[in-house]
Design a protein around this motif. Structure first.
Motif: not given
Length: 824
Positions: A743-747
């Motif tokens: 779900y996040a832009r940056d893992p």
């Protein structure tokens, strides 16, 4: 369609259950494995044909084709295409197996070993019954009639079993038939929808009703009475009252003596098998009033094939009735004397033939199941065997003078005996030339036979040996006549072949020589006394024996005035019945000296002179089978290990991405900027999460695919890892990594995910019991679940593909095409 598939599967299972009584007549369970394969293939093809809505005749053709393919794969001839597609040679091989099955059924006693002919006819019969049961139960919706082909299977053990047939297999078969009836009944009820009671309550189809309960009670009582009554009636074989009262039985021994055979002396084939046994086993004890008896015989082979002589099925009438009187054909020069003999067959010998001297005229202690064939002069049975039998009989011993045999006239060319028993596989130039040279100038049949008999002498280079050299002619008879080395079967068959080529009826007889174990009038005959000789038919006289085998090679060998010992150093005395027995205790069926060392290599029985290869040891095959089984069992564990290593073996998710010229360091004035590879980080998080879910499946922790990663991690901590701080942190780390990857832009980067997985796996293993740990290691449930889902997906795709093909084929349906044309 679902109901049809269910009924078809039950019909196949009922057929296999109906075959349960066959277990009473086989030694091993090989027949069951082959029948399961044949029935499964038939049932599978039947389901496929119904899936495409094939007509009934198409279903029958499909099942028959499936049975043919299954039999081709189970019993290959070596000429098949792709190992299961039959060829004309395959059909010929099946015909040979059917012929061989008739021979095996005559030669074996219950229980029978695994032979290809018997296994083939069993698989063919059970597969054919499976086709009939499917047609009747599913195609015609007449499951009650399916009991008729099942009854055919039931009748086999009853017809061939010597003693009382075990009741349990019949109960199993009856349960299969009842299962089929109940399944069809349930299906019929469901076709009308749902049943309701008077108050509107739904009624299950299995719910008892007064009428149905009464019917079931009557059925149970009927089955119990049908099974128990025959067991309790006195006088019936193996009856319960007979056992309780200590009855003496019917004299048909069923025990197995030490070193005993499982039930066969198969004329040519097993005769050599007995001879090459390393241990000596007593087979028959015979007491006779005749001072110097001839050979005790039990069978003849009068059908000549390129590979040798084979036996035909005997036929006759009960041996306990009046038998033909041979004295009616006596004449001048023929002496006939009546004697009495008592035979006791040990438990080491079991066959459907009974040893007797030639020309019995009366028997005692044999029931009507034992028959006498006057043409073959053998006593046989289709229901019992000889193991443990003791019986007595009167017989006539006929002796002949050479003058009496010379007086016999040749049989007419159209005489049935001459037409049948002078047939040969075809003209063999070498044999024809030899016979022509031997019989040239001979005026009578006896002189022709005597010339052929004398040809097998040491003066012509013939010798007795159990191991023979291979020939180069491509024909067994020619090889033997060239090599001039062999044993009794070869001498007997070769002489009979030459006599037939001279136009005189001849056959090969099998039995026992007198041996060297004699105590007064009693002879103890062992497996080393098994023997074969030639019998020649003379008009007005009958069958006259000629033993061409060198006398020094056979203990208890007997010679006569009409067939003297051609290798004797001096002329034999005219007294008939002189017996030449080698000195020393029961030596062997071969000559003393080096030839006896070759006994273990003697396995052939036809006219072939090839030296058989020694039997390969069995332990490598067992070892290979065990290793293959272990390798098969290790496949899931290896698959799980490989998947775990692949998931943990990904490279680091951080790589060097840029070098800044304006960034300075104290050492070299350059700074390397390290950035995260987002794609690899997400892949690592997904792989770690998938590994965590598989680990949970392996250790029986519930997995809910609808939960978020954080919720799954919290539930794992709450249910299984509450007391382990390190495992709790590892679970929350993996949940957070998967959540960021989704779900996040940056893992999430830079976190040690593989060590976290190892921590959680160790904690779950510590919490689980021993069985769960073992299953998780050897048969990981996650791998089995993945395979099961893959199989279901493949099956679904196959069904969809079949539907699309069927839809496209329906476009060419003549009825639809005519309707479309009429609409236009």
């Amino acid at each position: 369609m679902i109901a049809s598939r269910n009924t078809g599967a039950v019909a196949a299972a009922a057929t296999l259950l109906a075959a349960a009584p066959l277990s009473a007549i086989f030694q091993t369970w090989t027949w069951l494995i082959q029948c399961v394969i044949a029935v499964a293939v038939v049932a599978g093809v039947a389901a496929l044909t119904r899936l495409v809505r094939a007509p009934l005749w198409g279903q029958v053709l499909g099942m028959l084709a499936a049975l043919l393919l299954a039999l081709t794969w189970l019993f290959p001839s070596g000429s098949e295409l792709l190992t299961f597609l039959p060829t004309p040679a395959t059909i010929g091989h099946f015909a040979d197996l059917l012929t061989g099955s008739a021979q095996d059924m005559r030669s074996y006693g219950v229980e029978v070993p695994d032979t290809d002919p018997l296994l083939f006819i069993t698989a063919l019969g059970v597969g054919g019954v499976a086709v009939l049961v499917d047609v009747l139960a599913v195609g015609l919706r007449r499951p009650a009639l399916a009991g008729l082909p099942m009854l055919a299977i039931y009748s086999v053990p009853v017809a061939v079993y010597v003693d009382s047939v075990p009741p349990l297999p019949f109960v199993v078969g009856a349960a299969g038939f009842l299962w089929l009836l109940v399944t069809d009944n349930v299906d019929r009820v469901r076709r009308f929808g749902r049943r309701f009671t008077g108050d509107g309550r739904d009624v299950d189809v299995w719910e008892a009703s007064p009428l149905a309960s009464a019917g079931r009670r009557l059925a149970v009582v009927g089955v119990v009475v049908a099974v128990a009554l025959p067991l309790a009636v006195p006088g019936m074989t193996g009856g319960l009252l007979d056992r309780l009262s200590g009855g003496t039985g019917n004299g048909s021994g069923t025990g197995r003596g030490a070193g005993g055979s499982s039930g066969r002396i198969d004329l040519f084939a097993s005769l050599a098998g007995q001879l090459n046994q390393s241990e000596v086993a007593d087979l028959v004890k015979v007491t006779t009033s005749e001072p110097n008896p001839f050979y005790l015989r039990y069978a003849v082979a009068d059908e000549l094939r390129p590979s040798g002589f084979q036996a035909r099925s005997p036929s006759g009438r009960p041996a306990n009735r009046d038998l033909p009187d041979p004295t009616e054909r006596g004449g001048q020069g023929v002496q006939q004397v009546r004697y009495r003999a008592t035979v006791e067959v040990t438990k080491s010998l079991s066959m459907s033939l009974m040893p007797v001297y030639a020309e019995p005229v009366r028997t005692e202690d044999l029931n009507s199941n034992w028959l006498y064939d006057p043409s073959q002069q053998v006593v046989f049975s289709n229901r019992e065997n000889s193991r443990g039998r003791k019986y007595a009989f009167d017989y006539v011993r006929s002796t002949y003078t050479p003058a009496a045999l010379r007086a016999a006239r040749p049989l007419p060319a159209d005489h049935p005996v001459r037409r049948q028993l002078t047939a040969t596989p075809g003209p063999v130039p070498e044999v024809e030339e030899l016979v022509k040279g031997l019989t040239q100038g001979k005026r009578t049949d006896y002189d022709r036979v005597l010339a052929i008999y004398q040809h097998f002498s040491a003066d012509n280079g013939f010798s007795y040996r159990l191991s023979t050299a291979s020939g180069s002619s491509g024909q067994d008879i020619v090889n033997f006549l060239i090599n001039k080395v062999g044993y009794c079967q070869q001498y007997a068959a070769a002489m009979a072949w030459l006599v037939r080529s001279a136009g005189i009826p001849a056959r090969v007889a099998f039995g026992f020589t007198n041996g060297s174990k004699r105590d007064g009038d009693t002879y103890t005959l062992t497996n080393l006394n098994l023997h074969a000789w030639t019998e020649v038919y003379f008009d007005g006289v009958g069958w006259v024996p000629f033993d061409a085998t060198p006398a020094y090679g056979v203990p208890g060998s007997t010679r006569s005035a009409w067939a003297p010992d051609t290798d004797a150093p001096e002329p034999s005395t005219p007294e008939t019945g002189a017996t030449d027995s080698p000195t020393g205790p029961d030596s062997s069926a071969g000559p003393a000296g080096p030839d006896n060392a070759d006994r273990d290599t003697d396995t052939g029985l036809s006219l072939g002179g090839e030296k058989p290869a020694e039997q390969a040891p069995v332990w490598p095959w067992w070892t290979a089978g065990v290793l293959a089984l272990l390798a098969l069992l290790a496949v899931p564990a290896l698959r799980r290990l490989a998947l775990r290593r692949r998931r943990a073996g990904r490279p680091d998710a951080t790589v060097a991405t840029a070098v800044g010229d304006d960034a300075r360091s104290a050492d070299d004035g350059h700074v390397m900027v390290v950035e995260a590879d987002a794609g690899r980080a997400r892949a690592d998080a997904h792989a770690a999460w998938a590994e965590l879910l598989d680990t949970m499946v392996d250790f029986k922790v519930r997995v809910d695919q609808t939960e978020t990663p954080r919720a799954t991690a919290d539930r794992l901590v709450r249910d299984a890892l509450a007391d382990d701080t390190a495992a709790v942190g590892a679970a929350r780390l993996l949940g957070r990594a998967e959540e960021r990857a989704r779900y996040a832009r940056d893992p999430l980067t830079g976190e040690p995910l593989p060590p976290a997985l190892r921590t959680i796996r160790g904690a779950l293993a510590t919490r689980a019991d021993r069985r769960t740990r073992f299953v998780a290691t050897v048969l990981p449930p996650s791998v089995l679940l993945r395979w099961r889902l893959a199989l279901a997906d493949a099956s679904g795709r196959l069904v969809a593909l079949t539907g699309r093909i069927r839809y496209r084929l329906l476009r060419w349906n003549p009825r639809r095409m005519l309707a479309d044309r009429a609409a236009r």
